[in-house]
Structure formats: structure tokens, C-alpha cells
Write an enzyme that holds these catalytic residues in place. Structure first.
Site, PDB file in Angstrom:
ATOM      1  N   CYS A   1       0.343  18.055 -19.065  1.00 44.61           N
ATOM      2  CA  CYS A   1       0.615  16.652 -19.414  1.00 44.61           C
ATOM      3  C   CYS A   1       1.492  16.627 -20.657  1.00 44.61           C
ATOM      4  O   CYS A   1       1.167  17.286 -21.648  1.00 44.61           O
ATOM      5  CB  CYS A   1      -0.700  15.937 -19.676  1.00 44.61           C
ATOM      6  SG  CYS A   1      -0.507  14.330 -20.473  1.00 44.61           S
TER       7      CYS A   1
ATOM      8  N   ASN B   1       3.108  -7.033  12.949  1.00 41.29           N
ATOM      9  CA  ASN B   1       2.834  -5.605  13.160  1.00 41.29           C
ATOM     10  C   ASN B   1       3.359  -5.200  14.529  1.00 41.29           C
ATOM     11  O   ASN B   1       3.671  -6.048  15.372  1.00 41.29           O
ATOM     12  CB  ASN B   1       1.319  -5.360  13.074  1.00 41.29           C
ATOM     13  CG  ASN B   1       0.970  -3.946  12.650  1.00 41.29           C
ATOM     14  OD1 ASN B   1       1.701  -3.326  11.880  1.00 41.29           O
ATOM     15  ND2 ASN B   1      -0.141  -3.430  13.145  1.00 41.29           N
ATOM     16  N   LEU B   2       3.447  -3.895  14.733  1.00 43.52           N
ATOM     17  CA  LEU B   2       3.893  -3.417  16.043  1.00 43.52           C
ATOM     18  C   LEU B   2       2.868  -3.748  17.123  1.00 43.52           C
ATOM     19  O   LEU B   2       3.220  -4.048  18.262  1.00 43.52           O
ATOM     20  CB  LEU B   2       4.108  -1.899  15.965  1.00 43.52           C
ATOM     21  CG  LEU B   2       4.929  -1.254  17.068  1.00 43.52           C
ATOM     22  CD1 LEU B   2       6.312  -1.876  17.168  1.00 43.52           C
ATOM     23  CD2 LEU B   2       5.056   0.254  16.815  1.00 43.52           C
ATOM     24  N   GLU B   3       1.597  -3.684  16.741  1.00 45.41           N
ATOM     25  CA  GLU B   3       0.502  -3.907  17.697  1.00 45.41           C
ATOM     26  C   GLU B   3      -0.662  -4.523  16.929  1.00 45.41           C
ATOM     27  O   GLU B   3      -0.660  -4.493  15.701  1.00 45.41           O
ATOM     28  CB  GLU B   3       0.083  -2.564  18.306  1.00 45.41           C
ATOM     29  CG  GLU B   3      -0.369  -1.593  17.232  1.00 45.41           C
ATOM     30  CD  GLU B   3      -0.364  -0.135  17.660  1.00 45.41           C
ATOM     31  OE1 GLU B   3       0.075   0.162  18.773  1.00 45.41           O
ATOM     32  OE2 GLU B   3      -0.821   0.688  16.846  1.00 45.41           O
TER      33      GLU B   3
ATOM     34  N   SER C   1      -2.461  -1.129   9.499  1.00 45.95           N
ATOM     35  CA  SER C   1      -3.398  -1.023  10.615  1.00 45.95           C
ATOM     36  C   SER C   1      -4.738  -1.682  10.325  1.00 45.95           C
ATOM     37  O   SER C   1      -5.593  -1.743  11.201  1.00 45.95           O
ATOM     38  CB  SER C   1      -3.610   0.450  10.972  1.00 45.95           C
ATOM     39  OG  SER C   1      -4.222   1.120   9.891  1.00 45.95           O
TER      40      SER C   1
ATOM     41  N   HIS D   1      -1.552   1.252  -4.235  1.00 52.91           N
ATOM     42  CA  HIS D   1      -1.953   2.649  -4.033  1.00 52.91           C
ATOM     43  C   HIS D   1      -1.092   3.626  -4.841  1.00 52.91           C
ATOM     44  O   HIS D   1      -1.042   4.809  -4.534  1.00 52.91           O
ATOM     45  CB  HIS D   1      -1.906   3.009  -2.539  1.00 52.91           C
ATOM     46  CG  HIS D   1      -2.976   2.340  -1.722  1.00 52.91           C
ATOM     47  ND1 HIS D   1      -3.009   2.339  -0.351  1.00 52.91           N
ATOM     48  CD2 HIS D   1      -4.081   1.648  -2.117  1.00 52.91           C
ATOM     49  CE1 HIS D   1      -4.075   1.670   0.076  1.00 52.91           C
ATOM     50  NE2 HIS D   1      -4.738   1.230  -0.978  1.00 52.91           N
TER      51      HIS D   1
ATOM     52  N   GLN E   1       0.850  -1.200   0.000  1.00 57.31           N
ATOM     53  CA  GLN E   1       0.000   0.000   0.000  1.00 57.31           C
ATOM     54  C   GLN E   1       0.883   1.246   0.000  1.00 57.31           C
ATOM     55  O   GLN E   1       0.383   2.362  -0.093  1.00 57.31           O
ATOM     56  CB  GLN E   1      -0.877   0.031   1.259  1.00 57.31           C
ATOM     57  CG  GLN E   1      -1.827  -1.139   1.355  1.00 57.31           C
ATOM     58  CD  GLN E   1      -2.427  -1.226   2.757  1.00 57.31           C
ATOM     59  OE1 GLN E   1      -3.472  -0.652   3.035  1.00 57.31           O
ATOM     60  NE2 GLN E   1      -1.769  -1.943   3.644  1.00 57.31           N
TER      61      GLN E   1
ATOM     62  N   ASP F   1       6.073   4.831  -1.373  1.00 54.44           N
ATOM     63  CA  ASP F   1       7.529   5.008  -1.455  1.00 54.44           C
ATOM     64  C   ASP F   1       8.119   3.868  -2.290  1.00 54.44           C
ATOM     65  O   ASP F   1       7.418   2.935  -2.676  1.00 54.44           O
ATOM     66  CB  ASP F   1       8.154   5.056  -0.046  1.00 54.44           C
ATOM     67  CG  ASP F   1       7.967   3.746   0.738  1.00 54.44           C
ATOM     68  OD1 ASP F   1       8.196   2.658   0.175  1.00 54.44           O
ATOM     69  OD2 ASP F   1       7.580   3.819   1.927  1.00 54.44           O
TER      70      ASP F   1
ATOM     71  N   GLY G   1       2.910  -4.453   8.933  1.00 53.59           N
ATOM     72  CA  GLY G   1       2.941  -3.005   9.136  1.00 53.59           C
ATOM     73  C   GLY G   1       1.746  -2.261   8.584  1.00 53.59           C
ATOM     74  O   GLY G   1       1.875  -1.159   8.075  1.00 53.59           O
TER      75      GLY G   1
HETATM   76  N1  APR Z   1       7.102  -2.120  12.700  1.00 51.80           N
HETATM   77  C1  APR Z   1       5.928  -2.735  12.414  1.00 51.80           C
HETATM   78  N2  APR Z   1       4.748  -2.103  12.409  1.00 51.80           N
HETATM   79  C2  APR Z   1       4.734  -0.798  12.712  1.00 51.80           C
HETATM   80  C3  APR Z   1       5.916  -0.083  13.018  1.00 51.80           C
HETATM   81  C4  APR Z   1       7.149  -0.805  13.013  1.00 51.80           C
HETATM   82  N3  APR Z   1       8.312  -0.231  13.288  1.00 51.80           N
HETATM   83  N4  APR Z   1       5.585   1.206  13.280  1.00 51.80           N
HETATM   84  C5  APR Z   1       4.252   1.288  13.140  1.00 51.80           C
HETATM   85  N5  APR Z   1       3.736   0.078  12.812  1.00 51.80           N
HETATM   86  C6  APR Z   1       2.334  -0.278  12.551  1.00 51.80           C
HETATM   87  C7  APR Z   1       1.325   0.511  13.365  1.00 51.80           C
HETATM   88  O1  APR Z   1       1.097  -0.135  14.609  1.00 51.80           O
HETATM   89  C8  APR Z   1       0.090   0.497  12.467  1.00 51.80           C
HETATM   90  O2  APR Z   1      -0.750  -0.616  12.769  1.00 51.80           O
HETATM   91  O3  APR Z   1       2.055   0.021  11.212  1.00 51.80           O
HETATM   92  C9  APR Z   1       0.671   0.317  11.053  1.00 51.80           C
HETATM   93  C10 APR Z   1       0.550   1.553  10.184  1.00 51.80           C
HETATM   94  O4  APR Z   1      -0.805   1.838   9.967  1.00 51.80           O
HETATM   95  P1  APR Z   1      -1.295   3.071   9.081  1.00 51.80           P
HETATM   96  O5  APR Z   1      -0.547   4.288   9.488  1.00 51.80           O
HETATM   97  O6  APR Z   1      -2.777   3.102   9.153  1.00 51.80           O
HETATM   98  O7  APR Z   1      -0.791   2.715   7.594  1.00 51.80           O
HETATM   99  P2  APR Z   1      -1.428   1.723   6.517  1.00 51.80           P
HETATM  100  O8  APR Z   1      -2.121   0.590   7.157  1.00 51.80           O
HETATM  101  O9  APR Z   1      -0.365   1.435   5.541  1.00 51.80           O
HETATM  102  O10 APR Z   1      -2.501   2.665   5.833  1.00 51.80           O
HETATM  103  C11 APR Z   1      -3.228   2.157   4.740  1.00 51.80           C
HETATM  104  O11 APR Z   1      -4.323   4.232   4.358  1.00 51.80           O
HETATM  105  O12 APR Z   1      -3.921   6.422   4.594  1.00 51.80           O
HETATM  106  C12 APR Z   1      -4.132   5.440   3.670  1.00 51.80           C
HETATM  107  O13 APR Z   1      -3.466   5.164   1.444  1.00 51.80           O
HETATM  108  C13 APR Z   1      -2.959   5.282   2.739  1.00 51.80           C
HETATM  109  O14 APR Z   1      -1.798   3.269   2.070  1.00 51.80           O
HETATM  110  C14 APR Z   1      -2.359   3.959   3.164  1.00 51.80           C
HETATM  111  C15 APR Z   1      -3.544   3.235   3.751  1.00 51.80           C
END
Ligand code: APR
Length: 230
Positions: A133, A198-200, A174, A106, A88, A91, A172
Site C-alpha cells: 500500500c 433486459n434481454l430476458e 439478472s 460494486h 453494479q 468497468d 441488463g
Molecule cells: N442486452 C440486455 N441484457 C442482456 C444482454 C444484452 N445484450 N446480454 C445479457 N443480458 C442480460 C442477461 O439476460 C442477464 O439477465 O443481462 C443480465 C446479466 O446478468 P448477470 O450476468 O447475473 O449480471 P448482473 O446482474 O450484473 O450481476 C450482478 O453479481 O456476480 C455478481 O458482482 C457481480 O455485479 C455483479 C452482480
């Protein structure tokens, strides 16, 4: 043959210095998502939206892949089965970490897209409102990222891989944004072993058979090492 599908989110790039979206200090903390990540927000204030993505593009160009990106690249190289990597993230850290096959569902910060004719090209570091464009000259250049309300890329290929996978890992992320948050259910339907790294706990943690919590630079290399030693 084992077929692994890996889904990554902002958390895998967190330790590289790219911010995550949700939670304390997150990219969305001070902004309404609708302002910078919807077609309506772009139409209302293209300068604000370009500034948001210009800053992220500059940041992404400066940061390096971490041990988690590198471990996934190693898995793709050395695993005696198929490994489909879906991210997703906009980068290019998976590519910097050595991954040759990455499905950017994405989109990519490095890409520009014409909102009029759909032409794609390499984005300059700084995009400006009214940028023409190169194909049709419409002043409608936008970042080639998928906004809320838009259809993510590569969905057919992703669902095909999910329907045939034997292992599914979400790393990684949410679990708040669909369709990605629903991939685990598709993998469960296919009979795959599902693991959340995941972290949590995420919003969809109860859909996973296995969980591994901790920073991605530790949990992902350990998970990959186990897969490669089996
Ligand atoms: N290692 C592992 N997990 C981590 C770390 C780490 N060091 N740091 C943070 N996290 C976890 C957080 O606990 C969280 O559950 O990564 C998750 C990041 O969640 P989001 O910030 O919601 O990112 P993501 O799930 O990629 O978002 C999905 O939403 O905003 C839109 O398009 C955007 O692609 C993105 C999509």
C-alpha cells in the site's frame, strides 16, 4: 419534478464485449464465485484472484462504450429532471459513454484498495499478491471491488434516491444479487413507475410494472428517446 433512478448490470456492457456473469459462457460458469469474489477466496489464493481481475481490467481497457451507455449519458445531460445512475458494473463504460455521475456500488476495476488501512489509489493494469500500500506499506493491496459478503458502496445515497424516485429502470441485470435486486421494491414503495429492460425476464421481473426485452443497444436508446420526447 421527475426523478429517475437507473440500475445497470453486466448486460448493458455485453454488446461491448465484456462478459456477463451468469448463463452460458458467463464469467462464473467455470469458477465457483467463492474462489474469486469473496474475501475468503482472496485470502486463500490471492494470485488466482488477482489474475481473474487483471484479465478483466485488461479487457475493460480495450472495449468501447455502446449505444446503451451513450443513450443513458444523453438522458443525464438532456432530461429536465434528476437522473441518478447506479451500476453494479466494475468497468468504466458508463464514463466512456459520457456519463459524469456514476455510482459504482460494486466498486471499480480501475481502483486498488488497501485491505489493512482502507487507502484507495489507481490500480496498475497488473496487480500482484504482496503489492505494498502506498500509504501504510502493508502488502495487502486488493482490487477495489465489492465481494460477496461485503457491504456495497454508496448505499445511503442510493436508498435516498430510490425513496424519492418517480421512475426506476433496471437494465441488463439478472436480479440474483441483493441488495440491488431489491431496489425495485423500494421504488415501488415510493410510488415510482418501474421498468425492466433486459434481454430476458430477470429473477425479479414480477416486481416491475413494465418490461422491455431485447438487446440493450436497441431497447435503451428507444426508451431514452421516448423519455426525452415526452
Ligand atoms: N442486452 C440486455 N441484457 C442482456 C444482454 C444484452 N445484450 N446480454 C445479457 N443480458 C442480460 C442477461 O439476460 C442477464 O439477465 O443481462 C443480465 C446479466 O446478468 P448477470 O450476468 O447475473 O449480471 P448482473 O446482474 O450484473 O450481476 C450482478 O453479481 O456476480 C455478481 O458482482 C457481480 O455485479 C455483479 C452482480
Amino acid at each position: 419534478m421527475e426523478q429517475i433512478v437507473i440500475l445497470t448490470g453486466a448486460g448493458i456492457s455485453a454488446e461491448s464485449g465484456m462478459g456477463t456473469f451468469r448463463g452460458a459462457g458467463g464469467l462464473w460458469e467455470n469458477r465457483r464465485v467463492e474462489e474469486v469474489a469473496t474475501p475468503e477466496g482472496f485470502a486463500a489464493d490471492p494470485a488466482l484472484v488477482h489474475a481473474f481481475y487483471n484479465a478483466r481490467r485488461q479487457k475493460a481497457a480495450r472495449v468501447e462504450a455502446n449505444a446503451a451507455h451513450q443513450a443513458i449519458a444523453r438522458l443525464q445531460r438532456d432530461f429536465p429532471g434528476l437522473v441518478t445512475l447506479v451500476t453494479q458494473n466494475v468497468d468504466a463504460l458508463h464514463e466512456k459513454g459520457g456519463s459524469e455521475q456514476v455510482l459504482h456500488m460494486h466498486g471499480r476495476l480501475a481502483g486498488a484498495l488497501c485491505a489493512t488501512c482502507g487507502h484507495r489509489w489507481d490500480a496498475p493494469v497488473e496487480m500482484q499478491p504482496g503489492h505494498p500500500c502506498p500509504a501504510c506499506t502493508a502488502p495487502e493491496a486488493r482490487p477495489d471491488v465489492v465481494w460477496f459478503g461485503e457491504m456495497p458502496y454508496h448505499m445511503e445515497e442510493i436508498f435516498e434516491a430510490l425513496s424519492a424516485c418517480t421512475i426506476f429502470a433496471a437494465i441488463g441485470t439478472s436480479g440474483n444479487v441483493y441488495p440491488a435486486a431489491g431496489f425495485v421494491q423500494e421504488a415501488n414503495r415510493a410510488g415510482a413507475h418501474t421498468v425492466e429492460i433486459n434481454l430476458e425476464p430477470s429473477a425479479v421481473v414480477s416486481d416491475f410494472a413494465e418490461t422491455r426485452f431485447g438487446p440493450a443497444t436497441q431497447t435503451v436508446p428507444a426508451w431514452v428517446a421516448e423519455l426525452l420526447s415526452n
